[in-house]
Design a protein around this motif. Structure first.
Motif, PDB file in Angstrom:
ATOM      1  N   GLN A   1       0.827   8.226 -13.576  1.00 42.97           N
ATOM      2  CA  GLN A   1       1.115   7.109 -14.471  1.00 42.97           C
ATOM      3  C   GLN A   1       2.283   6.269 -13.943  1.00 42.97           C
ATOM      4  N   PHE A   2       3.316   6.947 -13.441  1.00 48.21           N
ATOM      5  CA  PHE A   2       4.489   6.240 -12.912  1.00 48.21           C
ATOM      6  C   PHE A   2       4.092   5.329 -11.759  1.00 48.21           C
ATOM      7  N   LEU A   3       3.349   5.860 -10.798  1.00 47.60           N
ATOM      8  CA  LEU A   3       2.982   5.080  -9.616  1.00 47.60           C
ATOM      9  C   LEU A   3       2.012   3.961  -9.969  1.00 47.60           C
ATOM     10  N   SER A   4       1.101   4.220 -10.918  1.00 47.29           N
ATOM     11  CA  SER A   4       0.118   3.201 -11.303  1.00 47.29           C
ATOM     12  C   SER A   4       0.785   2.006 -11.964  1.00 47.29           C
ATOM     13  N   GLN A   5       1.876   2.246 -12.694  1.00 42.76           N
ATOM     14  CA  GLN A   5       2.551   1.173 -13.416  1.00 42.76           C
ATOM     15  C   GLN A   5       3.688   0.551 -12.610  1.00 42.76           C
ATOM     16  N   SER A   6       4.016   1.138 -11.465  1.00 41.19           N
ATOM     17  CA  SER A   6       5.149   0.672 -10.671  1.00 41.19           C
ATOM     18  C   SER A   6       4.827  -0.640  -9.962  1.00 41.19           C
ATOM     19  N   SER A   7       5.847  -1.470  -9.779  1.00 41.94           N
ATOM     20  CA  SER A   7       5.673  -2.721  -9.034  1.00 41.94           C
ATOM     21  C   SER A   7       5.880  -2.506  -7.537  1.00 41.94           C
TER      22      SER A   7
ATOM     23  N   HIS B   1      -4.224  15.591  -0.412  1.00 44.32           N
ATOM     24  CA  HIS B   1      -5.554  16.210  -0.416  1.00 44.32           C
ATOM     25  C   HIS B   1      -6.048  16.435  -1.838  1.00 44.32           C
ATOM     26  N   ASP B   2      -5.283  15.918  -2.819  1.00 45.26           N
ATOM     27  CA  ASP B   2      -5.682  16.008  -4.217  1.00 45.26           C
ATOM     28  C   ASP B   2      -6.532  14.777  -4.529  1.00 45.26           C
ATOM     29  N   ARG B   3      -7.835  14.974  -4.526  1.00 50.04           N
ATOM     30  CA  ARG B   3      -8.766  13.839  -4.653  1.00 50.04           C
ATOM     31  C   ARG B   3      -8.578  13.085  -5.961  1.00 50.04           C
ATOM     32  N   ALA B   4      -8.417  13.812  -7.064  1.00 51.70           N
ATOM     33  CA  ALA B   4      -8.253  13.151  -8.361  1.00 51.70           C
ATOM     34  C   ALA B   4      -6.979  12.305  -8.376  1.00 51.70           C
ATOM     35  N   PHE B   5      -5.913  12.836  -7.785  1.00 52.79           N
ATOM     36  CA  PHE B   5      -4.630  12.126  -7.772  1.00 52.79           C
ATOM     37  C   PHE B   5      -4.735  10.802  -7.017  1.00 52.79           C
ATOM     38  N   ILE B   6      -5.252  10.835  -5.794  1.00 52.36           N
ATOM     39  CA  ILE B   6      -5.305   9.600  -5.011  1.00 52.36           C
ATOM     40  C   ILE B   6      -6.304   8.608  -5.611  1.00 52.36           C
TER      41      ILE B   6
ATOM     42  N   VAL C   1      -4.487   6.836  -8.487  1.00 52.30           N
ATOM     43  CA  VAL C   1      -3.288   6.058  -8.140  1.00 52.30           C
ATOM     44  C   VAL C   1      -3.598   4.859  -7.256  1.00 52.30           C
ATOM     45  N   THR C   2      -4.467   5.039  -6.257  1.00 54.05           N
ATOM     46  CA  THR C   2      -4.590   4.037  -5.188  1.00 54.05           C
ATOM     47  C   THR C   2      -5.671   2.994  -5.473  1.00 54.05           C
ATOM     48  N   ASN C   3      -5.526   1.839  -4.819  1.00 52.44           N
ATOM     49  CA  ASN C   3      -6.537   0.780  -4.912  1.00 52.44           C
ATOM     50  C   ASN C   3      -7.004   0.319  -3.531  1.00 52.44           C
ATOM     51  N   ARG C   4      -6.564   1.034  -2.498  1.00 51.41           N
ATOM     52  CA  ARG C   4      -6.909   0.683  -1.122  1.00 51.41           C
ATOM     53  C   ARG C   4      -6.846   1.947  -0.281  1.00 51.41           C
ATOM     54  N   THR C   5      -7.724   2.047   0.733  1.00 54.35           N
ATOM     55  CA  THR C   5      -7.790   3.261   1.553  1.00 54.35           C
ATOM     56  C   THR C   5      -7.735   2.894   3.031  1.00 54.35           C
ATOM     57  N   LEU C   6      -6.757   3.475   3.735  1.00 55.17           N
ATOM     58  CA  LEU C   6      -6.683   3.335   5.192  1.00 55.17           C
ATOM     59  C   LEU C   6      -7.094   4.658   5.815  1.00 55.17           C
ATOM     60  N   GLU C   7      -8.148   4.630   6.604  1.00 51.55           N
ATOM     61  CA  GLU C   7      -8.639   5.855   7.239  1.00 51.55           C
ATOM     62  C   GLU C   7      -8.289   5.866   8.730  1.00 51.55           C
ATOM     63  N   ILE C   8      -7.650   6.956   9.177  1.00 47.58           N
ATOM     64  CA  ILE C   8      -7.412   7.152  10.607  1.00 47.58           C
ATOM     65  C   ILE C   8      -8.584   7.948  11.152  1.00 47.58           C
TER      66      ILE C   8
ATOM     67  N   TYR D   1     -10.291   0.050   4.171  1.00 48.09           N
ATOM     68  CA  TYR D   1     -11.248  -0.097   3.071  1.00 48.09           C
ATOM     69  C   TYR D   1     -10.462  -0.574   1.849  1.00 48.09           C
ATOM     70  N   LYS D   2     -10.742  -1.762   1.367  1.00 46.65           N
ATOM     71  CA  LYS D   2      -9.972  -2.318   0.248  1.00 46.65           C
ATOM     72  C   LYS D   2     -10.562  -1.868  -1.094  1.00 46.65           C
ATOM     73  N   VAL D   3     -10.740  -0.554  -1.216  1.00 43.83           N
ATOM     74  CA  VAL D   3     -11.284   0.047  -2.440  1.00 43.83           C
ATOM     75  C   VAL D   3     -10.573   1.372  -2.681  1.00 43.83           C
ATOM     76  N   LYS D   4     -10.723   1.910  -3.906  1.00 44.18           N
ATOM     77  CA  LYS D   4     -10.129   3.210  -4.195  1.00 44.18           C
ATOM     78  C   LYS D   4     -10.945   4.317  -3.541  1.00 44.18           C
ATOM     79  N   TYR D   5     -10.445   5.548  -3.612  1.00 42.65           N
ATOM     80  CA  TYR D   5     -10.962   6.636  -2.781  1.00 42.65           C
ATOM     81  C   TYR D   5     -12.448   6.923  -3.018  1.00 42.65           C
TER      82      TYR D   5
END
Length: 642
Positions: A204-210, A218-223, A226-233, A241-245
Motif C-alpha cells: 500500500q505504501f509503495l502504491s500510493q507513493s509519489s 520473487h513474491d509474485r503477488a507483491f510485484i 505494486v508495479t506498473n512496468r516490467t523490465l526483463e533481463i 514491457y510497459k505492463v504489470k507482472y
C-alpha cells in the motif's frame, strides 16, 4: 529522471549484459525480473552508483536522490530503534538549516527591487517547498506509522537494535529508506524478512507513493500489486514491457514463441546454406555462388532464444543412518530475554519421519525454538534430542555465512568427501552453476545464487533430520518447487519454519502455531489448519485473538495426575511404590546400556570414516547390529517413560 545508455557489464568472457538502454520516469514502479544470476542485483547497484559498468552511462539529475536497500548489508547495533531510524531525517535537518540561512539573508537585505534579491526569494521558496514536501513538520508521527506498519510495537522503539534479529534489523533499514523521501528507491528482495501483514502494508505504501520504485522480488503477488512496468533481463539484454507482472507473463510467452519460430527458420536457413557450400565447394562452375553463400553465412547474426528457467535443480538428499523414534521431545520448555517472555510451557513430540511446520508472526519464537533444539541458546525446561540424530540446519542467514574469497567450485570442493568429489561439476551444473559459473567468486553471486550454493553444501551432508528456517528466501519459483519435491521425497524428519503457505501445502502433516507465548499443535496440512481457523493466510490465522485455541496434545502435570487419583490404602501404596522402584531400576539399566552402545557406535562410526576401513564388512555389520539394538532399547525406554 534516470537515463541508462549503452550499458555493458563484463565479469568473465561472456558479458552479463550488453547495449542496455532505458529510462526511469517519475512515479514509475518497475519490476526488474530475470533468471537468478541474470544481473538484477548488479543492475540495482549500478543505478545506485555502487558499481561502475564496463561501458555506457547512467545519467542522474543533480537534484535527484536515490535510496537503495540491498539483500544483505552491514547493520549497526549501537543505538535504539528510534534513534537509528531518526538518521533518515539527516537530509531534512540539512534542508532546515538551508531554509533558515536563506531566511536570515532575506531579512538582512534591503535591495528588494534588485534581480539578485528576486533570485534569493525564489531559492528560498523552492527550498521551503522541498522542506515541507519532505514531511518535516510531521516526521515523528510518520516514523511511528512506518515502524508500526513494518511490524514493530511502540514498546520496541526504545529497545537497543542489538536485541533484534537480523531480519528485524533489515526492517529498520527499510524504515529508514522509506522515511528518507528519495526521488527513486531501489529494493532488492524487500519482502524476504517481512510477514504477510507487513508485506501488505508495504504494498500500500509503495502504491500510493509519489517516488519512482525499482524492485527485485520473487513474491509474485507483491510485484503484481505494486508495479506498473516490467523490465526483463534476458539473454544479456533488457526488454521493456510497459505492463504489470501478470500481463508481462502473457506477453513474454508470446514473444518466446515468436523467438522460437524465428530461431527454427534461421537454423533451417543456416543448414541449407551449409549444405549448398559442402555440395558445390569443389565445382568451378559454382564457385561464385559458393563464395556468396559463405559471405551470407558470415553475416548472419544468431538469434538467441530465451531459456525457460527449468534447468535441473534436482535435489536429492544422500542416504543416512536410521534415527531414533522421537527426534525431539519438549517438556515445559520456556525461553525469556530479561522480562520479555518469548514462549512458555512448550510441550511437543516430533516422531521420526514427520514433516511439521512452525508458523506464526515474526518475533513469536519460531527461530528461537529451532535454536533451542540446535542447543545454540539456553532455555528452561526439558528438551531431548533423540538417539542417532544427525541434523542438517539451513538458517535464514546461511547464504551470508559463505566464504566470499572462494569460488563456487572451491566452496563445494572444501566440504565434499569421497567419490562425490568426482561429481562436483555435475552437481553444480544441476544447480545452474554449469560452465564458467562454477569459477565465479562467492562475492559476485546474487542472493538467489548464494542460497542455492548454501543448499548444495547442506545436500552433501548425510542427515536424517532437516531443520529449514525460511528456506525459500531468495529462491525463485522454479527452485521452490524443486526444493519442495526433494523434501517430500526425503525419508527423514523435517521442521520447516515458513510463512509461505503454497510451499507448505502438501509438504507438512502437522502444524505448530506460535502465538502469544504459546505453541499449539494442529494435526493435518497447512490448509487444514487454515480451514480450522477460518483464515485465508497464516498471519490472519495467528492474529485471531478470540478464537478458541486448538486442542494441544500435552502431557498432564504431576499435580493434575495426583488430583485425579483416588485415595489408596497402605498396602496399595506399598505395592505402587515397589512398582515405581522396579521401573526406576529398569530405566537406569536401560540408560547404562544405551550409553554403552552409543559409545561403541560412535567409535565404529569414526573407524568407518577412515578410507582404509570403508570396505570392512565386519565393522559395517557390527555397526548395523549396534544400531538395531539401540533402536530396540530406545523404544523400551520411551515405553517406560510413557
Amino acid at each position: 529522471m534516470i537515463s541508462v545508455e549503452g550499458l555493458k557489464v563484463e565479469f568473465g568472457i561472456k558479458p552479463l549484459f550488453t547495449d542496455v538502454s532505458f529510462v526511469i520516469n517519475e512515479r514509475d514502479r518497475i519490476a526488474l525480473v530475470g533468471k537468478n544470476g541474470a544481473g538484477k542485483s548488479t543492475m540495482l547497484k549500478i543505478l545506485a552508483g555502487l558499481q561502475n559498468p564496463t561501458e555506457g552511462t547512467v545519467s542522474i539529475p543533480n537534484d535527484c536522490t536515490i535510496g537503495y536497500l540491498p539483500q544483505v548489508m552491514k547493520l549497526q547495533d549501537s543505538t535504539t530503534v528510534r534513534d537509528e531510524v531518526r538518521k533518515a531525517f539527516a537530509d531534512i535537518s540539512k534542508m532546515a538549516s538551508k531554509v533558515e540561512r536563506l531566511q536570515k539573508e532575506m531579512e538582512s537585505r534591503t535591495d528588494y527591487e534588485s534581480q539578485d534579491y528576486m533570485d534569493l526569494v525564489e531559492r528560498f521558496t523552492l527550498a521551503h517547498e522541498r522542506y515541507m514536501m519532505m514531511g518535516a513538520e510531521s516526521r515523528e508521527a510518520e516514523m511511528e506509522r512506518t515502524l508500526t506498519g513494518l511490524g514493530f510495537l511502540r514498546t520496541d522503539f526504545d529497545r537497543p537494535t542489538s536485541e533484534f534479529s537480523g531480519g528485524w534489523r533489515m526492517r529498520i533499514e527499510l524504515a529508514k529508506l522509506l522515511l528518507s523521501h528519495h526521488d527513486v528507491i531501489l529494493l532488492d528482495e524487500p519482502t524476504n524478512h517481512l510477514d504477510i501483514e507487513s508485506i501488505q502494508w508495504l504494498e500500500q505504501f509503495l502504491s500510493q507513493s509519489s517516488q519512482a520504485v525499482v524492485l527485485v522480488s520473487h513474491d509474485r503477488a507483491f510485484i503484481n500489486n505494486v508495479t506498473n512496468r516490467t523490465l526483463e533481463i534476458s539473454c544479456g539484454h533488457v526488454i521493456d514491457y510497459k505492463v504489470k507482472y501478470d500481463e508481462y507473463v502473457v506477453l513474454r510467452q508470446e514473444r518466446r514463441e515468436q523467438q522460437l519460430r524465428a530461431y527454427e527458420n534461421q537454423q533451417k536457413e543456416i543448414a541449407d546454406t551449409k549444405a549448398f557450400i559442402d555440395r558445390f565447394r569443389y565445382q568451378a562452375s559454382k564457385a561464385i555462388q559458393v563464395q556468396q553463400r559463405i559471405r551470407q553465412l558470415e553475416k548472419i547474426v544468431p538469434i538467441e532464444v530465451d531459456e525457460v528457467d527449468n534447468s535441473a535443480l534436482r535435489l536429492k538428499f544422500p542416504p543416512c543412518l536410521r534415527s531414533g523414534d522421537y527426534p525431539v521431545i519438549c517438556e515445559d520448555v520456556k525461553k525469556s530475554y530479561g522480562e520479555h517472555n518469548v514462549f512458555h510451557d512448550v510441550n511437543l513430540i516430533i516422531k521420526r519421519g514427520e514433516k511439521v511446520a512452525f508458523v506464526g508472526k515474526n518475533g513469536e519464537g519460531k527461530s528461537t525454538l529451532v535454536k533451542c533444539i540446535m542447543n545454540e541458546i539456553d532455555f528452561e525446561g526439558s528438551l531431548k534430542v533423540g538417539h542417532n540424530i544427525q541434523i542438517g540446519y539451513f538458517a535464514q542467514n546461511q547464504a551470508q555465512l559463505l566464504d566470499e574469497s572462494l569460488t563456487v567450485f572451491e566452496t563445494i570442493d572444501n566440504v565434499a568427501r569421497g567419490d562425490i568429489r568426482l561429481r562436483i561439476k555435475d552437481i553444480l551444473g544441476a544447480f545452474m552453476f554449469g560452465g564458467e559459473a562454477s569459477d565465479k567468486y562467492v562475492k559476485f553471486l546474487s542472493g538467489g545464487e548464494r542460497s542455492r550454493l548454501a543448499m548444495i553444501r547442506l545436500l552433501l551432508e548425510p542427515v536424517n533430520f532437516l531443520i529449514l528456517d525460511e528456506p525459500t528466501n531468495h529462491l525463485d519459483m522454479v527452485s521452490k518447487d524443486v526444493l519442495k519435491d526433494a523434501i517430500k521425497a526425503f525419508d527423514g524428519t523435517v521442521i520447516v519454519v515458513s510463512h509461505d503457505r503454497e510451499f507448505l501445502d502438501g509438504l507438512v502433516d502437522k502444524v505448530y502455531e506460535f502465538s502469544n507465548g504459546k505453541v499449539r499443535e494442529h494435526l493435518g496440512g497447512i490448509y487444514d489448519y487454515l480451514r480450522n481457523k477460518n483464515a485465508e493466510s497464516i498471519n490472519e490465522a495467528v492474529s485471531q485473538q478470540n478464537v478458541q485455541p486448538a486442542k494441544q496434545t500435552e502431557k498432564p502435570t504431576k499435580e493434575a495426575a495426583k488430583e485425579g487419583t483416588p485415595t489408596l490404602s497402605y498396602e496399595e501404596r506399598k505395592a505402587e511404590q515397589k512398582r515405581l522402584n522396579r521401573l526406576e531400576k529398569q530405566r537406569k539399566s536401560l540408560e547404562e546400556k544405551i550409553s554403552s552402545l552409543e559409545k561403541r557406535r560412535d567409535e565404529l562410526n569414526d573407524l568407518l570414516m577412515m578410507p582404509e576401513n570403508a570396505a570392512n564388512m565386519q565393522m559395517v555389520n557390527e555397526y548395523t547390529t549396534v544400531q538395531e539394538e539401540l533402536d530396540k532399547l530406545e523404544e523400551e525406554y520411551f515405553a517406560l517413560e510413557g
